[in-house]
Design a protein around this motif. Structure first.
Motif, PDB file in Angstrom:
ATOM      1  N   TYR A   1      -4.606  -1.907   0.242  1.00  0.00           N
ATOM      2  CA  TYR A   1      -4.305  -2.223  -1.155  1.00  0.00           C
ATOM      3  C   TYR A   1      -3.228  -1.284  -1.686  1.00  0.00           C
ATOM      4  CZ  TYR A   1      -4.646  -2.955  -6.124  1.00  0.00           C
ATOM      5  OH  TYR A   1      -4.329  -3.227  -7.419  1.00  0.00           O
TER       6      TYR A   1
ATOM      7  N   ASP B   1       0.359  -2.498  -2.901  1.00  0.00           N
ATOM      8  CA  ASP B   1       0.630  -2.402  -4.333  1.00  0.00           C
ATOM      9  C   ASP B   1       1.933  -1.629  -4.567  1.00  0.00           C
ATOM     10  OD1 ASP B   1      -0.156  -2.667  -7.182  1.00  0.00           O
ATOM     11  OD2 ASP B   1      -0.313  -0.478  -7.063  1.00  0.00           O
TER      12      ASP B   1
ATOM     13  N   LYS C   1       6.467 -11.233  -5.082  1.00  0.00           N
ATOM     14  CA  LYS C   1       5.294 -10.446  -4.698  1.00  0.00           C
ATOM     15  C   LYS C   1       5.120 -10.490  -3.182  1.00  0.00           C
ATOM     16  CE  LYS C   1       0.638  -9.559  -6.291  1.00  0.00           C
ATOM     17  NZ  LYS C   1      -0.420  -9.980  -7.202  1.00  0.00           N
TER      18      LYS C   1
ATOM     19  N   HIS D   1       2.455  -9.636   0.105  1.00  0.00           N
ATOM     20  CA  HIS D   1       1.032  -9.641   0.404  1.00  0.00           C
ATOM     21  C   HIS D   1       0.778  -8.997   1.764  1.00  0.00           C
ATOM     22  CE1 HIS D   1       0.614 -12.293  -3.024  1.00  0.00           C
ATOM     23  NE2 HIS D   1       1.657 -12.962  -2.546  1.00  0.00           N
TER      24      HIS D   1
ATOM     25  N   ASP E   1      -3.868 -12.760  -0.110  1.00  0.00           N
ATOM     26  CA  ASP E   1      -3.052 -12.417  -1.263  1.00  0.00           C
ATOM     27  C   ASP E   1      -3.541 -11.113  -1.889  1.00  0.00           C
ATOM     28  OD1 ASP E   1      -1.523 -14.665  -0.932  1.00  0.00           O
ATOM     29  OD2 ASP E   1      -2.578 -15.835  -2.448  1.00  0.00           O
ATOM     30  N   LEU E   2      -2.599 -10.353  -2.379  1.00  0.00           N
ATOM     31  CA  LEU E   2      -2.922  -9.118  -3.082  1.00  0.00           C
ATOM     32  C   LEU E   2      -3.334  -9.474  -4.507  1.00  0.00           C
ATOM     33  CD1 LEU E   2      -2.831  -5.967  -2.924  1.00  0.00           C
ATOM     34  CD2 LEU E   2      -0.607  -6.140  -4.037  1.00  0.00           C
ATOM     35  N   ASN E   3      -4.487  -8.986  -4.926  1.00  0.00           N
ATOM     36  CA  ASN E   3      -4.860  -9.175  -6.320  1.00  0.00           C
ATOM     37  C   ASN E   3      -4.676  -7.854  -7.056  1.00  0.00           C
ATOM     38  OD1 ASN E   3      -7.277  -7.605  -6.170  1.00  0.00           O
ATOM     39  ND2 ASN E   3      -8.363  -9.361  -5.339  1.00  0.00           N
ATOM     40  N   GLU E   4      -5.001  -7.807  -8.311  1.00  0.00           N
ATOM     41  CA  GLU E   4      -4.639  -6.675  -9.164  1.00  0.00           C
ATOM     42  C   GLU E   4      -5.685  -5.571  -9.264  1.00  0.00           C
ATOM     43  OE1 GLU E   4      -1.505  -6.631 -10.206  1.00  0.00           O
ATOM     44  OE2 GLU E   4      -1.298  -8.587  -9.277  1.00  0.00           O
ATOM     45  N   ASN E   5      -6.775  -5.647  -8.504  1.00  0.00           N
ATOM     46  CA  ASN E   5      -7.846  -4.673  -8.638  1.00  0.00           C
ATOM     47  C   ASN E   5      -8.284  -4.187  -7.261  1.00  0.00           C
ATOM     48  OD1 ASN E   5     -10.899  -4.134  -8.592  1.00  0.00           O
ATOM     49  ND2 ASN E   5     -10.403  -3.956 -10.771  1.00  0.00           N
TER      50      ASN E   5
ATOM     51  N   THR F   1     -12.066  -5.169  -6.220  1.00  0.00           N
ATOM     52  CA  THR F   1     -12.170  -6.595  -5.888  1.00  0.00           C
ATOM     53  C   THR F   1     -11.447  -6.899  -4.591  1.00  0.00           C
ATOM     54  OG1 THR F   1     -12.251  -7.104  -8.242  1.00  0.00           O
ATOM     55  CG2 THR F   1     -11.764  -8.933  -6.758  1.00  0.00           C
ATOM     56  N   PHE F   2     -10.257  -6.326  -4.419  1.00  0.00           N
ATOM     57  CA  PHE F   2      -9.487  -6.545  -3.195  1.00  0.00           C
ATOM     58  C   PHE F   2     -10.270  -6.093  -1.971  1.00  0.00           C
ATOM     59  CE2 PHE F   2      -6.694  -5.033   0.160  1.00  0.00           C
ATOM     60  CZ  PHE F   2      -5.932  -6.166   0.397  1.00  0.00           C
TER      61      PHE F   2
ATOM     62  N   GLU G   1     -13.078  -8.601  -1.280  1.00  0.00           N
ATOM     63  CA  GLU G   1     -12.549  -9.862  -0.758  1.00  0.00           C
ATOM     64  C   GLU G   1     -12.011  -9.703   0.663  1.00  0.00           C
ATOM     65  OE1 GLU G   1      -9.646 -11.184  -3.589  1.00  0.00           O
ATOM     66  OE2 GLU G   1     -11.163 -11.759  -5.065  1.00  0.00           O
TER      67      GLU G   1
END
Length: 191
Positions: free
Chosen positions: A34, A38, A60, A62, A83-87, A90-91, A94
């Motif tokens: 992550y 990021d 973006k 990933h 896919d990279l998410n914003e948290n 959570t990442f 997942e």
């Protein structure tokens, strides 16, 4: 150049970041995936790719990374892409779920035609001083490769061998230095 890739290896200070992952019971590996992804998205040059001789800029990027199969009998790696998410929390959740549920070792359907990725791997058994990745000998192969090794203690710090391999036609040492500086600040400042 026939081989336009170059590689920079150095040690990152992961003292604070490792404490954060332990405190929140997060996988260090998935948390690093992550973090590096990021920060890749914060440096424009890391989002450039070459397609049909032209430079394109992705909105973006990933992660696509190796993960060892949990079956102790086969010790094979699979390539996991999501896919990279914003948290970060959570990442990590997942990512663990996706890796456990993925049965294929190479998910070609999820990779086909994509270059909005960063390739990531880890050698947690070795504190290396240099690493060179396999690549296609196609001069337009511009997907950065990032890896790290086994972290170790030195004085009051925990250091992580870290490798960044990029296409020199898209970025110079300045950009990799900017990336590493931004990543180190991220690792130091995580809360």
């Amino acid at each position: 150049m026939d081989y336009p890739q170059y590689n920079i290896c150095m040690n990152l200070d992961v003292t604070r970041f490792l404490a954060f992952t332990r405190e929140h019971q997060l996988s260090f590996y998935y948390s690093m995936i992550y973090a590096v992804t990021d920060v890749v998205n914060r440096i424009e040059e890391f989002r450039y790719r070459i397609r049909e001789g032209k430079v394109v800029l992705h909105d973006k990027i990933h992660p696509s990374f190796t993960d060892m199969d949990r079956d102790p009998e086969n010790q094979l790696f699979k390539m996991v892409t999501l896919d990279l998410n914003e948290n970060i929390v959570t990442f990590v959740q997942e990512t663990g779920e996706k890796s456990r549920n993925q049965k294929e070792y190479f998910d070609a359907a999820n990779l086909s035609g994509r270059d909005d990725l960063i390739y990531i791997t880890c050698l947690p058994w070795i504190s290396f001083t240099h690493m060179l990745h396999t690549i296609s000998l196609k001069r337009d192969d511009a997907v950065p490769r990032i890896s790290w090794g086994k972290y170790y203690k030195e004085d009051d710090k925990v250091l992580l061998p870290f490798s960044v391999q990029v296409h020199h036609g898209l970025m110079d040492g300045y950009h990799v230095g900017k990336y590493l500086e931004t990543l180190q600040a991220y690792l130091n400042g995580i809360e």
